[in-house]
Write an enzyme that holds these catalytic residues in place. Structure first.
Site, short mmCIF file in Angstrom:
data_model
loop_
_atom_site.label_atom_id
_atom_site.label_comp_id
_atom_site.label_asym_id
_atom_site.label_seq_id
_atom_site.Cartn_x
_atom_site.Cartn_y
_atom_site.Cartn_z
N ASP A 240 0.17 7.97 3.76
CA ASP A 240 0.96 6.74 3.76
C ASP A 240 1.83 6.58 2.51
O ASP A 240 1.39 6.87 1.40
CB ASP A 240 -0.01 5.55 3.85
CG ASP A 240 0.67 4.20 3.83
OD1 ASP A 240 1.32 3.87 4.83
OD2 ASP A 240 0.57 3.48 2.81
N GLU A 315 4.33 10.33 5.42
CA GLU A 315 5.23 9.23 5.70
C GLU A 315 6.08 8.93 4.49
O GLU A 315 5.56 8.75 3.39
CB GLU A 315 4.46 7.96 6.07
CG GLU A 315 5.39 6.86 6.57
CD GLU A 315 5.18 5.50 5.93
OE1 GLU A 315 4.69 5.43 4.80
OE2 GLU A 315 5.54 4.52 6.58
#
Ligand code: FRU
Ligand code: MG
Ligand code: CA
Length: 599
Positions: A240, A315
């Site tokens: 993330d 990401e």
């Protein structure tokens, strides 16, 4: 050729699913040799948003047992792997992206046993399970942060702490933060902590404190977390918010955190992200080494433990150069197995024409390192849903692109049935980003809630998501018409198109073939996939709101007649029908997938 066409004429209607190679003179066709590829290189990867997938205990919140119960859905849909947004202990300010214990399951989602059972069931069904790893920050209610704020020797440098830039000599509660940095969720990225008598950095919500990656102990702890879930049997991780992993080092700036320059973009107010050029807080080159180290760690884990490859994918919303660096650096040091390709989200809209689509697709394929695995993302929990950003008449065409382009096809929960954004009133709004940035009039510009409303299983109470009439976010109003059960029954539906496409992916043409993508007109594009000796597969997709007629002779490697393998639900070109004419007319958003003779 006369012979072939004859065979086609006779068998065309029943030939779907049969490789043309068997219908033609096999002597004249050399079939390409197929070397098996690893599972992750051509998988359908499905994002679950756990809070909204399936509620098993009637509290209106999705959970692990709900997921376990619905695993068959993935087998039915042709999905090979699932990745789920965070399921770990959290006070839920950012719905799980604010983790308070990286080693525990969040109580609303279930128990560790539930997780183990889910993993076990998924694996028995041949489905890989990947977790969301959130390395940039921890919840301010985590033990890490509490101990750090208390100046505990082990944890005091776990986070980015700094003294005020200025303190009022007359009134010391009047102070200025260490720098002008702005949080992704708006306002200062620094928050005063009374216990520690310092500011801490939070690039996201105030409750999400940024880890200090200049502290080797933090890196060690991250390995421990990765190892813990790998040992449980996780097949890998989504990483993330990587662009925010590191910030400028005060040591390089005279001992202070340097201010970021104004960007001169007049649409932003001083408290909004975008007002500043994030040269000291985003995309720092040092952060990539951490990703490369995680890759080494997982490669080593794979080597020691064997079995199917465990993977990491990253990401980060950033430019193409910085994105490609996540694959590897110029010395060949490997990072993520693939970084998410968000170009369909960031570069294209409902206004884009066929040339924009082609340009965007080729951008990724052009920049990607040689031999790397590509991937295509059409939506996620942070962005408006695919049919809302584009148009509902484009759902099948977009899913066709996703499934027929080379590499990994990524599906966000609901895309398989064409789910659109739900309506969430200001009163029902729970997204911290919307609440921080917006008010009752502007919140929908920022809110991620509409893309997070519960999945539509059927037309019963709460769309079959929960037995509870009240759910954590409201059910989208269109669920009576738009739900999985109905689409399974309807003769033609987005779901049936989706199934046909995931089935088609098993053909070597899609896993191993060449690609060719071009705009035929300003409205219509084509994608050809071909592999010597195997059926050629062609997608023709009118992305516009106009009726468009194209000349099929311009499509490379397409020999007519061809058979319609699948078409979008509004198409008048029915499955298994023959396309013989050079001119093909397509309605707005119409997509047709053709099966044609091998090259
Ligand atoms: C993607 C995201 C968000 C979350 C943030 C911080 O950018 O996953 O959903 O709010 O990262 O973890
Ligand atoms: Mg529940
Ligand atoms: Ca950071």
């Amino acid at each position: 050729f006369g012979f072939t066409v004859g065979v086609l004429g006779v068998l065309g209607l029943i030939a779907v699913g049969i490789t043309w190679a068997v219908l033609t003179d096999s002597e004249t066709l050399k079939v390409a040799e197929i070397t098996p590829i690893e599972w992750w290189k051509h998988c359908v990867l499905y994002q679950i948003y756990p809070r909204s997938f399936k509620d098993s205990d009637g509290d209106g919140i999705g959970d692990l047992q709900g997921m376990s119960k619905e695993l068959e859905h993935f087998v039915d849909a042709g999905v090979n792997a699932i990745w789920m947004s965070p399921i770990f202990e959290s006070p839920m300010y950012d719905f799980g992206y604010d983790i308070s214990n990286f080693y525990e399951i969040h109580h609303e989602y279930g128990t560790m046993e539930d997780f183990e059972q889910l993993l076990d069931r998924a694996h028995k069904l041949g489905i890989k399970v990947l977790l969301d790893f959130v390395p940039n920050h921890a919840s301010t209610s985590s033990e890490y942060f509490i101990q750090s704020a208390a100046n505990n020797e082990t944890y005091k440098d776990y986070f980015v702490w700094a003294d005020p830039r200025w303190v009022d000599p007359v009134n010391e509660t009047n102070r200025l933060p260490p720098s002008n940095w702005i949080s992704v969720f708006a306002n200062s990225a620094w928050e005063w902590n009374d216990d520690r008598q310092k500011y801490y950095l939070h690039q996201f919500a105030i409750q999400q404190a940024d880890f200090n990656y200049r502290n080797p102990e933090v890196k060690k702890e991250m390995y421990k977390i990765l190892q813990f879930w790998l040992d449980k049997g996780a097949d890998g991780f989504r990483l993330d918010a990587l662009p925010y992993l590191m910030e400028a080092d005060p040591a390089d700036h005279g001992g202070l955190y340097p201010d970021e320059p104004h960007c001169g973009l007049t649409q932003y107010e001083p408290h909004q992200p975008g007002y500043l050029c994030t040269i000291y807080t985003k995309d720092l080159i040092e952060l990539y080494d951490i990703v490369y180290e995680w890759r080494e760690f997982i490669d080593e884990y794979n080597e020691v433990h064997g079995g199917d490859t465990r993977i990491i994918f990253s990401e980060g919303y950033t430019n193409i150069t910085m994105t490609m660096l996540y694959y590897k650096n110029k010395d060949g040091r490997l990072g993520a197995h693939f970084p998410f390709n968000f170009d369909f989200i960031t570069d294209l809209t409902a206004e884009s024409d066929a040339r924009d689509f082609v340009y965007t697709i080729l951008k990724w394929l052009t920049y990607q390192p040689y031999g790397a695995v590509s991937n295509w993302v059409f939506g996620n929990h942070d962005n408006n849903r695919m049919p809302t950003r584009f148009r509902s008449d484009m759902v099948d065409g977009l899913n066709s692109l996703n499934m027929m382009l080379p590499g990994v096809a990524v599906t966000y929960q609901g895309e398989e049935i064409g789910m659109r954004d739900g309506y969430v009133s200001w009163e029902d709004t729970v997204d911290v980003e919307a609440i921080n940035k917006g008010n009752n009039e502007t919140y929908l510009l920022f809110s991620r809630d509409p893309a997070r409303t519960p999945f539509h299983w059927d037309n019963s109470t709460s769309a079959g998501f929960s037995t509870n009439e009240t759910t954590w976010l409201p059910i989208a109003e269109d669920y009576l018409e738009l739900n999985l059960a109905k689409q399974k029954e309807d003769e033609r539906s987005h779901y049936k198109v989706y199934q046909a496409l995931t089935a088609l992916r098993k053909e070597p043409t899609l896993s191993h073939g060449q690609y060719h993508v071009r705009a035929l007109t300003i409205h219509t594009l084509y994608l050809v996939r071909s592999l010597h000796g195997y059926d050629t597969l062609v997608l023709i997709f009118n992305v516009s709101e106009e009726i468009d007629t194209v000349d099929l002779r311009r499509i490379k490697d397409l020999q007519l007649p061809a058979v319609v393998y699948i078409s979008s639900i509004q198409s008048d070109k029915l499955q298994e029908s023959l396309i013989e004419e050079n001119q093909l007319t397509l309605s707005p958003g119409e997509a047709v997938v053709l099966r044609a003779l091998p090259t």
